[in-house]
Scaffold this motif. Structure first.
Motif, PDB file in Angstrom:
ATOM      1  N   ASP A 161      -1.512 -26.681  19.768  1.00 25.54           N
ATOM      2  CA  ASP A 161      -1.885 -26.227  21.220  1.00 25.54           C
ATOM      3  C   ASP A 161      -1.127 -27.376  22.278  1.00 25.54           C
ATOM      4  N   LEU A 162       0.261 -27.423  21.926  1.00 24.56           N
ATOM      5  CA  LEU A 162       1.004 -28.631  22.673  1.00 24.56           C
ATOM      6  C   LEU A 162       1.482 -28.057  24.051  1.00 24.56           C
ATOM      7  N   SER A 163       1.099 -29.044  24.987  1.00 25.48           N
ATOM      8  CA  SER A 163       1.698 -28.475  26.604  1.00 25.48           C
ATOM      9  C   SER A 163       2.374 -29.763  26.870  1.00 25.48           C
ATOM     10  N   LEU A 164       3.640 -29.729  27.472  1.00 26.78           N
ATOM     11  CA  LEU A 164       4.620 -30.692  28.065  1.00 26.78           C
ATOM     12  C   LEU A 164       5.182 -29.942  29.230  1.00 26.78           C
ATOM     13  N   HIS A 165       5.384 -30.791  30.268  1.00 27.33           N
ATOM     14  CA  HIS A 165       6.277 -30.260  31.153  1.00 27.33           C
ATOM     15  C   HIS A 165       7.071 -31.367  31.656  1.00 27.33           C
ATOM     16  N   ILE A 166       8.271 -31.337  31.446  1.00 28.80           N
ATOM     17  CA  ILE A 166       9.528 -32.048  31.743  1.00 28.80           C
ATOM     18  C   ILE A 166      10.346 -31.485  33.079  1.00 28.80           C
ATOM     19  N   PRO A 167      10.000 -32.141  34.158  1.00 29.06           N
ATOM     20  CA  PRO A 167      10.690 -31.571  35.370  1.00 29.06           C
ATOM     21  C   PRO A 167      12.409 -31.798  35.145  1.00 29.06           C
ATOM     22  N   ALA A 168      13.149 -30.949  35.859  1.00 31.60           N
ATOM     23  CA  ALA A 168      14.643 -31.064  35.812  1.00 31.60           C
ATOM     24  C   ALA A 168      14.868 -32.260  36.564  1.00 31.60           C
ATOM     25  N   GLY A 169      15.926 -33.124  35.777  1.00 32.54           N
ATOM     26  CA  GLY A 169      16.527 -34.220  36.415  1.00 32.54           C
ATOM     27  C   GLY A 169      15.647 -35.496  35.814  1.00 32.54           C
ATOM     28  N   SER A 170      14.649 -35.328  35.191  1.00 37.59           N
ATOM     29  CA  SER A 170      13.802 -36.543  34.892  1.00 37.59           C
ATOM     30  C   SER A 170      14.003 -37.014  33.329  1.00 37.59           C
ATOM     31  N   THR A 171      13.660 -38.107  33.044  1.00 36.32           N
ATOM     32  CA  THR A 171      14.000 -38.513  31.743  1.00 36.32           C
ATOM     33  C   THR A 171      12.481 -38.590  31.219  1.00 36.32           C
ATOM     34  N   ALA A 172      12.093 -38.045  30.047  1.00 39.40           N
ATOM     35  CA  ALA A 172      10.954 -38.014  29.431  1.00 39.40           C
ATOM     36  C   ALA A 172      11.016 -38.559  28.029  1.00 39.40           C
ATOM     37  N   ALA A 173       9.938 -39.506  27.637  1.00 35.94           N
ATOM     38  CA  ALA A 173      10.262 -39.836  26.023  1.00 35.94           C
ATOM     39  C   ALA A 173       8.932 -39.274  25.344  1.00 35.94           C
ATOM     40  N   ILE A 174       9.374 -38.909  24.164  1.00 36.12           N
ATOM     41  CA  ILE A 174       8.158 -38.606  23.030  1.00 36.12           C
ATOM     42  C   ILE A 174       8.137 -39.634  21.943  1.00 36.12           C
TER      43      ILE A 174
END
Length: 601
Positions: free
Chosen positions: A379-392
């Protein structure tokens, strides 16, 4: 109860691939028939010569106006020269024709199989060995070529021989034709029985070839480990066991196939003796011309003796059908990840959304695929906006790399949705989805070729200037120029001539040259030194401008500048936020990992 469709015989399916060459097949078949017709002429010519010597002015040629015996023999010699010339010509044409057809059909089938194999999903490759696939793509296709090169021609010429010789017997001496015909049903029946018993033996041989190839390929890939543990003798013992199994399976087939010719020779001997004895009696009684008798004796040998070759031909045929069956089983394997047909709106912004995604790897056993394994993502939910840097980030086994595999659609989600710019990725074509994503993996793969070719892989029409710019962005240009031939330096298989950090930066340059809206760095600094890590971090800051960055990392120093950090544990999202926020949490997973890596108490 629904009836299952019976499997199509491999030979019929092979004919579908040969259909594109049907004109050449018919022409080459004609060459084989004409070659055999002229090849059957010598016994007739011998009979004519015997007739001239015995009958002289009453010979068959004398009836055509050539009365002088010497002229008759000269005529027989001229006819022989002409017929042998035609036999040699058609022997050349049929040999060239069948060999080229074998090469072309082999080429078509190998490319079709390779193309189909590339389109299978990643799960298939994780279940199969590279050596096993290589044995299908190479050994099995080559086995088919051997049959097309030799066996097809021999079958056509054998049929031609039977039809022509029996026709001659019916015309010249119908009363003794049955003596020649009697052995043929026994020979054909015996051939079919041998074929049925040989088929499973050669299928077992081809399966063992795949196992042996898989073993050798795997060991050669891990040769550094073998050497470091001085396990050469141990591995030779394992290779001997697999090779011995291959030898024993071959021996079982050889024992059966080798028994064919001696048994068939007994029937041939009976037919040959019968025509020689009973035909001779007819000559003595004046009921058969001595020249015709000579022709019949020789023709009996030419008819029955090639049937001993049927054993070798059937041997080639069964090997080829065993290999062809393996090829078509691979072609019948269907991917479980089905490509969509939609496209992304342009320009691609790079917004990534995971919505209630759950996933688990399927376990394959002898009964097929089962869902007994635990979920990797829940049940994983993530939101990565356009142009941003996300780390997991997260502990080992938390599901970080699985997130990337699902985004690239190497696997499909069990439930939930993954969207890129609002489009469900299951609706997108692979070219559109994967064309929008660049991947720099921790396990960098470089192809045997130049540095230039490896950077331009996927962007094959890139100019040298664009390649150099990408290398500068990845901080790879300086070390590339220090190589013996600069950008033309050959990197070796899997890039073994370069260090791990050099391979990693070439991989980054490859992704930069692709210029994707979404760039994924999967443990890009996991196996490099501090200096190389610093260089990669500088590259990341330049690369991140104007695109979405997703960074998977164990080293938290690599991701501290990310806009948002997602912390996974046991496939679930446990924390999310900026570095300072997460590091300040006293009981947080991220804070604990940070303290371990920085040495704080």
């Amino acid at each position: 109860m629904q009836q299952s469709t019976p499997p199509v015989h491999p030979l019929r399916r092979l004919a579908q691939y040969a259909h594109a060459y049907r004109g050449r097949v018919l022409l080459t078949t004609l060459y084989s028939i004409l070659n055999k017709l002229f090849d059957l002429a010598p016994p007739v010519l011998i009979g004519m010569a015997v007739d001239v010597v015995v009958s002289q002015e009453d010979s068959l040629l004398a009836r055509f106006g050539i009365v002088d015996v010497t002229d008759q023999l000269i005529g027989v010699g001229l006819i022989t020269a002409i017929l042998w010339g035609f036999e040699s010509l058609f022997d050349y044409l049929k040999a060239v024709g069948w060999r080229n057809l074998a090469q072309d059909i082999q080429h078509t089938l190998r490319l079709a199989t390779y193309d189909h194999t590339q389109r299978l999903d990643m799960a298939y490759f994780e279940e199969q060995s590279t050596g096993g696939l290589m044995s299908v793509l190479n050994d099995d296709v080559n086995q088919l070529e051997r049959f097309l090169d030799v066996g097809a021609n021999e079958i056509i010429q054998l049929i031609t021989t039977i039809v022509v010789v029996l026709g001659m017997f019916l015309v010249a001496a119908p009363s003794v034709t049955w003596l020649t015909v009697v052995p043929i049903p026994f020979i054909v029946y015996g051939s079919l029985k041998f074929q049925q018993r040989l088929a499973p033996r050669y299928a077992a041989v081809r399966e063992q070839v795949g196992i042996l190839n898989s073993f050798l390929s795997n060991n050669l890939s891990g040769i550094a480990t073998v050497k470091s543990y001085t396990a050469e003798e141990y591995e030779v013992g394992r290779a001997a066991a697999e090779s011995d199994q291959y030898r024993r399976r071959n021996a079982a087939a050889i024992r059966l196939s080798s028994a064919f010719v001696p048994i068939i020779r007994i029937f041939i001997m009976g037919g040959f003796i019968a025509i020689m004895v009973f035909g001779g009696i007819l000559v003595i009684n004046g009921r058969l011309n001595v020249g015709v008798y000579s022709v019949l004796v020789f023709m009996t040998q030419r008819l029955l003796w090639p049937l001993t070759r049927l054993g070798d031909t059937l041997d080639l045929y069964q090997r080829a059908m065993a290999s062809t069956g393996r090829i078509f089983r691979l072609l019948d394997t269907q991917p479980r990840v089905i490509e969509g047909h939609s496209t992304l709106p342009r320009p691609v912004r790079g917004e990534v959304v995971f919505q209630n995604v759950s996933f688990r790897y399927q376990w394959r056993d002898y009964e097929g695929y089962s869902d007994n394994r635990p979920h990797v993502l829940n049940d994983l939910s993530l939101h990565i906006p356009a142009g941003s840097t996300a780390a997991i980030v997260g502990p080992t086994g938390s599901g970080k790399t699985t997130v990337i595999k699902l985004l690239l659609r190497f696997y499909d989600v069990g439930s939930g949705h993954i969207r890129l710019d609002g489009r469900d990725i299951r609706d997108l074509s692979f070219a559109d989805l994967r064309g929008a994503i660049g991947l720099v993996s921790q396990d960098v793969f470089l192809f045997h070729g130049s540095v230039r070719d490896n950077i331009a892989y996927g962007t094959f029409d890139a100019s040298l200037d664009a390649i150099v710019d990408a290398a500068r962005t990845a901080e790879a240009h300086d070390f590339i120029m220090a190589l013996p031939d600069g950008y033309d330096t050959i990197v070796g298989e899997r890039g073994q001539k370069l260090s791990g950090g050099q391979r990693q930066r070439i991989s980054i340059a490859r992704a930069v040259l692709k210029n994707p809206p979404v760039l994924i760095l999967d443990e890009a600094t996991s196996s490099v030194d501090n200096e190389t890590e610093a260089a990669i971090q500088r590259s990341m800051e330049r690369i991140a401008r104007g695109r979405t960055m997703i960074v998977i990392a164990h080293r938290l120093s690599t991701v501290r500048r990310a806009d948002r950090i997602f912390v996974l544990d046991n496939g679930e999202l446990r924390e999310a936020g900026a570095h300072d926020e997460l590091a300040a949490a006293q009981d947080g997973i991220y804070a604990a990992l940070w303290r371990v890596q920085t040495g704080e108490r």
